[in-house]
Design a protein around this motif. Sequence first.
Motif, PDB file in Angstrom:
ATOM      1  N   GLY A   1      95.878  53.107  49.096  1.00 37.71           N
ATOM      2  CA  GLY A   1      96.262  51.901  49.806  1.00 37.71           C
ATOM      3  C   GLY A   1      96.266  50.695  48.883  1.00 37.71           C
ATOM      4  N   TYR A   2      96.883  49.621  49.322  1.00 35.84           N
ATOM      5  CA  TYR A   2      96.963  48.427  48.477  1.00 35.84           C
ATOM      6  C   TYR A   2      95.588  47.825  48.178  1.00 35.84           C
ATOM      7  CZ  TYR A   2     102.060  48.195  48.696  1.00 35.84           C
ATOM      8  OH  TYR A   2     103.390  48.458  48.550  1.00 35.84           O
ATOM      9  N   ASN A   3      94.627  48.075  49.027  1.00 33.60           N
ATOM     10  CA  ASN A   3      93.276  47.544  48.803  1.00 33.60           C
ATOM     11  C   ASN A   3      92.337  48.576  48.187  1.00 33.60           C
ATOM     12  OD1 ASN A   3      93.852  44.970  49.939  1.00 33.60           O
ATOM     13  ND2 ASN A   3      93.668  45.854  52.001  1.00 33.60           N
ATOM     14  N   GLU A   4      92.879  49.696  47.727  1.00 34.82           N
ATOM     15  CA  GLU A   4      92.056  50.759  47.160  1.00 34.82           C
ATOM     16  C   GLU A   4      91.552  50.360  45.769  1.00 34.82           C
ATOM     17  OE1 GLU A   4      89.747  53.246  47.072  1.00 34.82           O
ATOM     18  OE2 GLU A   4      91.155  54.096  48.559  1.00 34.82           O
ATOM     19  N   ARG A   5      90.247  50.317  45.613  1.00 36.03           N
ATOM     20  CA  ARG A   5      89.649  49.982  44.310  1.00 36.03           C
ATOM     21  C   ARG A   5      88.945  51.170  43.674  1.00 36.03           C
ATOM     22  NH1 ARG A   5      89.391  44.706  42.971  1.00 36.03           N
ATOM     23  NH2 ARG A   5      90.032  43.185  44.533  1.00 36.03           N
ATOM     24  N   ARG A   6      88.880  52.278  44.402  1.00 32.82           N
ATOM     25  CA  ARG A   6      88.202  53.446  43.857  1.00 32.82           C
ATOM     26  C   ARG A   6      89.079  54.169  42.834  1.00 32.82           C
ATOM     27  NH1 ARG A   6      86.942  56.697  49.189  1.00 32.82           N
ATOM     28  NH2 ARG A   6      89.112  56.012  49.547  1.00 32.82           N
ATOM     29  N   THR A   7      88.430  54.982  42.039  1.00 33.73           N
ATOM     30  CA  THR A   7      89.136  55.842  41.093  1.00 33.73           C
ATOM     31  C   THR A   7      89.276  57.226  41.713  1.00 33.73           C
ATOM     32  OG1 THR A   7      88.256  54.646  39.184  1.00 33.73           O
ATOM     33  CG2 THR A   7      89.086  56.862  38.787  1.00 33.73           C
ATOM     34  N   GLY A   8      90.498  57.746  41.713  1.00 32.61           N
ATOM     35  CA  GLY A   8      90.718  59.114  42.163  1.00 32.61           C
ATOM     36  C   GLY A   8      90.566  60.065  40.995  1.00 32.61           C
ATOM     37  N   TYR A   9      89.983  61.238  41.243  1.00 35.40           N
ATOM     38  CA  TYR A   9      89.749  62.199  40.160  1.00 35.40           C
ATOM     39  C   TYR A   9      90.554  63.475  40.411  1.00 35.40           C
ATOM     40  CZ  TYR A   9      86.217  59.176  38.250  1.00 35.40           C
ATOM     41  OH  TYR A   9      85.593  58.102  37.664  1.00 35.40           O
ATOM     42  N   PHE A  10      91.120  63.985  39.309  1.00 32.47           N
ATOM     43  CA  PHE A  10      92.002  65.151  39.354  1.00 32.47           C
ATOM     44  C   PHE A  10      91.603  66.128  38.258  1.00 32.47           C
ATOM     45  CE2 PHE A  10      94.175  61.619  41.221  1.00 32.47           C
ATOM     46  CZ  PHE A  10      94.991  62.139  42.217  1.00 32.47           C
ATOM     47  N   LEU A  11      91.913  67.405  38.486  1.00 33.23           N
ATOM     48  CA  LEU A  11      91.752  68.381  37.418  1.00 33.23           C
ATOM     49  C   LEU A  11      92.767  68.074  36.322  1.00 33.23           C
ATOM     50  CD1 LEU A  11      91.381  71.634  39.542  1.00 33.23           C
ATOM     51  CD2 LEU A  11      89.590  70.530  38.187  1.00 33.23           C
ATOM     52  N   PRO A  12      92.423  68.305  35.057  1.00 33.27           N
ATOM     53  CA  PRO A  12      93.377  68.046  33.972  1.00 33.27           C
ATOM     54  C   PRO A  12      94.698  68.774  34.210  1.00 33.27           C
ATOM     55  CG  PRO A  12      91.194  68.471  33.080  1.00 33.27           C
ATOM     56  CD  PRO A  12      91.115  68.770  34.540  1.00 33.27           C
ATOM     57  N   GLY A  13      95.793  68.090  33.911  1.00 40.86           N
ATOM     58  CA  GLY A  13      97.118  68.688  34.114  1.00 40.86           C
ATOM     59  C   GLY A  13      98.123  67.655  34.558  1.00 40.86           C
ATOM     60  N   GLU A  14      99.182  68.117  35.194  1.00 42.60           N
ATOM     61  CA  GLU A  14     100.277  67.251  35.605  1.00 42.60           C
ATOM     62  C   GLU A  14      99.945  66.537  36.920  1.00 42.60           C
ATOM     63  OE1 GLU A  14     103.086  66.707  33.910  1.00 42.60           O
ATOM     64  OE2 GLU A  14     102.408  68.050  32.303  1.00 42.60           O
ATOM     65  N   ILE A  15     100.298  65.229  36.990  1.00 44.12           N
ATOM     66  CA  ILE A  15     100.195  64.466  38.230  1.00 44.12           C
ATOM     67  C   ILE A  15     101.520  63.750  38.461  1.00 44.12           C
ATOM     68  CG2 ILE A  15      97.697  64.100  38.037  1.00 44.12           C
ATOM     69  CD1 ILE A  15      98.445  61.148  37.275  1.00 44.12           C
ATOM     70  N   ASN A  16     101.759  63.378  39.708  1.00 43.06           N
ATOM     71  CA  ASN A  16     102.966  62.642  40.072  1.00 43.06           C
ATOM     72  C   ASN A  16     102.589  61.449  40.935  1.00 43.06           C
ATOM     73  OD1 ASN A  16     105.126  62.438  42.592  1.00 43.06           O
ATOM     74  ND2 ASN A  16     106.106  62.496  40.582  1.00 43.06           N
TER      75      ASN A  16
END
Length: 361
Positions: free
Chosen positions: A166-181
């Motif tokens: 969201g526009y007010n999102e300040r958190r960091t999202g975490y992903f497994l290493p690899g491709e993101i879109n």
Amino acid sequence: MKNFKTFLSALCAALCLFSCDLNLQKTLSAPPCGYLSLRFGDLPAVSKAYGNVPDTSEFRISILSQEGQRVIFQGFYYDIPAEMELAPGKYTVSAQSCEFCEPLFDCPQYGYTQDVEIFDGKTSCVILDCTQTNAGVRLIFDPAFRSSYPSAQIYVSSAKGRLLYGYNERRTGYFLPGEINVSLFEGNSAVSIANRTVKERETLVLKLNSAEYATLASGIEFLLDTTVFYTNEDLYPNGSEYGWDTPPAADAISVQQAGSHMGETDVWVRGYIAGVSKSSSSSEFQSPFSSNTNLLLSPTANNTDRESCIAVELAKGNIRDALNLKDHPGYLNRKIRLKGNIEESYFGLTGLKKIKDFEWE
């Protein structure tokens, strides 16, 4: 009577020999064993800007025998004795701060794996030198982007799932290493903004801009702290490689406004790193810099007017290590946001002290 005493003595001797023989057999038949000792290395102590270091006592530990791939132990670090008794052989020791298999907000995972050999009668020590094993993604939205796409939904997706930012999102999202879109959804339309590859220990900071305000962008910058790599990048929905200078956000004041907020705490101040103060009347505006204890924060880049700046205290610790110009002269004229307490005087100027957090712009 003499014969009885002789018989009793012989019986006692025989029993003694039999007991000694049993003890010897027990000693000879005891299986060989060694010991494993686990302890953590120094996990990096980082500021809020770089994430939180988890409690090592709650790390999940796995000990696997390489012979037959048998699980010897699986549980929490606080359940492991100071020295664990193991049969001689080769083992694989793994540590993880948490389980992580799909994208999650505010869930950095730290881990370490090492092979170890246990020898009879000896203690083998494994230092769990953990580092971050997943990758972070933060999104920053400039005001023009919000105005251009007021009802948009922004998703960051990977093969394991996706997160809504969201526009007010300040958190960091975490992903497994690899491709993101990164994709923009508005009404019935969907636009793919960017595809990127993220690596372990990396946090990708993507700034979404509106191309109609374009000027030449600063490009991609790489910042290194003791835990993760930060990559900053500007993005545009139409694929343009241009950016624009963001106006002051609502939660950050300018250097010029700092004097009117005297005595306030936990204030975000935006400005440019201009140099360092040597005394209440002397400053340095070009390298080499002689001090690592403070910064001068200027309202504009390439400014050498001391009186237009505020002085920023860099207390001993992570903030000083990360920002001081003596060790990082390349940060001169970089734009930054700093969170601290505004005080009346520091090096003869308005002061920003007790810095708690910072963000590059």
